[in-house]
Design an enzyme around this catalytic site. Sequence first.
Site: not given
Length: 455
Positions: A381-382
């Site tokens: 994700n990040d």
Amino acid sequence: MILQLIDIGYLVAVVLFILGIKLMSHPESARKGNSIALAGMILAIAVSFFTPGLDNIVLILIAIALGTVGGLYSAKTVQMTAMPQLVSFFNGMGGAAAALIGLVEYGDLAIDDIGKGSVLMASLIIGSVSFSGSMIAMGKLQGVVKDIRVNKILAFLVLGLAIALAVYVLMAAEPKPLFVYGLVALALIYGLLFVYPIGGADMPVVISLLNSLTGVTAATTGLLYDNKVMLMGGILVGSAGLLLTLLMAKAMNRSVSNILFTSFGSAAGTAAAGQDGDQVAKEINTYDSAILLAYAKRVVVVPGYGLAVAQAQHAVHDLEKILEEKGVEVTYGIHPVAGRMPGHMNVLLAESDVSYDKLIEMDDMNEQLPNTDVVMVIGANDVVNPAANDDPSSPIYGMPILEVNRATNVIVIKRSMSSGYAGIQNALFFDPKTRMLFGDAKKVLNGLVSEVKNM
């Protein structure tokens, strides 16, 4: 003569430690390096039994047996998703051991030996901080401990009181147990206050730093007992942990002080750049995803924590083999802080026999992404959020990422649209090139394997 032989044995053990760490730097030799380091530890323990004046051997053997059984059971049964928690727990146990040794030895503290007394106080304080901090870090990774805002002045005041008590104990003619236990209690409280406010996204860095502190306590204990192997082994662990902490902070484009004294990662979440109310993520089904993959020339897989949670490492390797049979080039893009600890993705993929040559580090992969037909993001994700490059207001702005949005097509496999560990929405989900393939990673990948086989 006995003491000289013991020193030689310790020297050999330290050489084995260094050689083992060196071999662990590459996956192909890591298993051998681990075995060599283990041999060094067994040698160091065995040599210690020849120390003159050693007593309570039966109790020592019982403790070693209990520790060995507990360690083997933990290592054999732990899931890959919980490996960072186990590492944090082991760190904490090392700190606790140093603090307990300090509590046992403080009664023999000599007033005229300020050097030995200072080392003893350092073991008590650093060991206690490492123990309580590691337990909180483990709880955060497990999801049972939440971020708590802490007044920094209060935290430093508690640490200052612990140090002041340590100085008083050193200066006192007869150190009283109440003050010694008091400084340990204050150090334990500071460990809690130190880790509580740090966001979950930063826990890998914190664990690395606490690991370094545990190494320092081992070194101070070695000084206390004039044990050379504990001293040198502790220095190795402490320096390696500190170096790893600095490298991880660099990979996040942040300073260690910024990680430790800000609340990054604890926010409830902010919208990503470019995400307006009328923007929606575009979905794709398994069949259409299989077509994109099967007819691509080059596919890059970006693994993240979601891959570990779903235990889908074997499924992604099966998909890799099926695609390669159809002439598709498949590689893996590895971000330095993907997962919950350094090397998490490397170990996870190695477990399913993915060739190490296919694991491409972030900088090299970013050069290849513009010529990639499909990037398949699995649970990351990040580390793929373009807000790190495009949105100066984002808390992750400036963090190096895998720039998957530069590829021709992006497929994101996730259970939902939830934010990552940093607590912010991912702008990649709304990129025109991106398609969301919702579901459990293992089930989705097995479905893709079946579809690609039939094409």
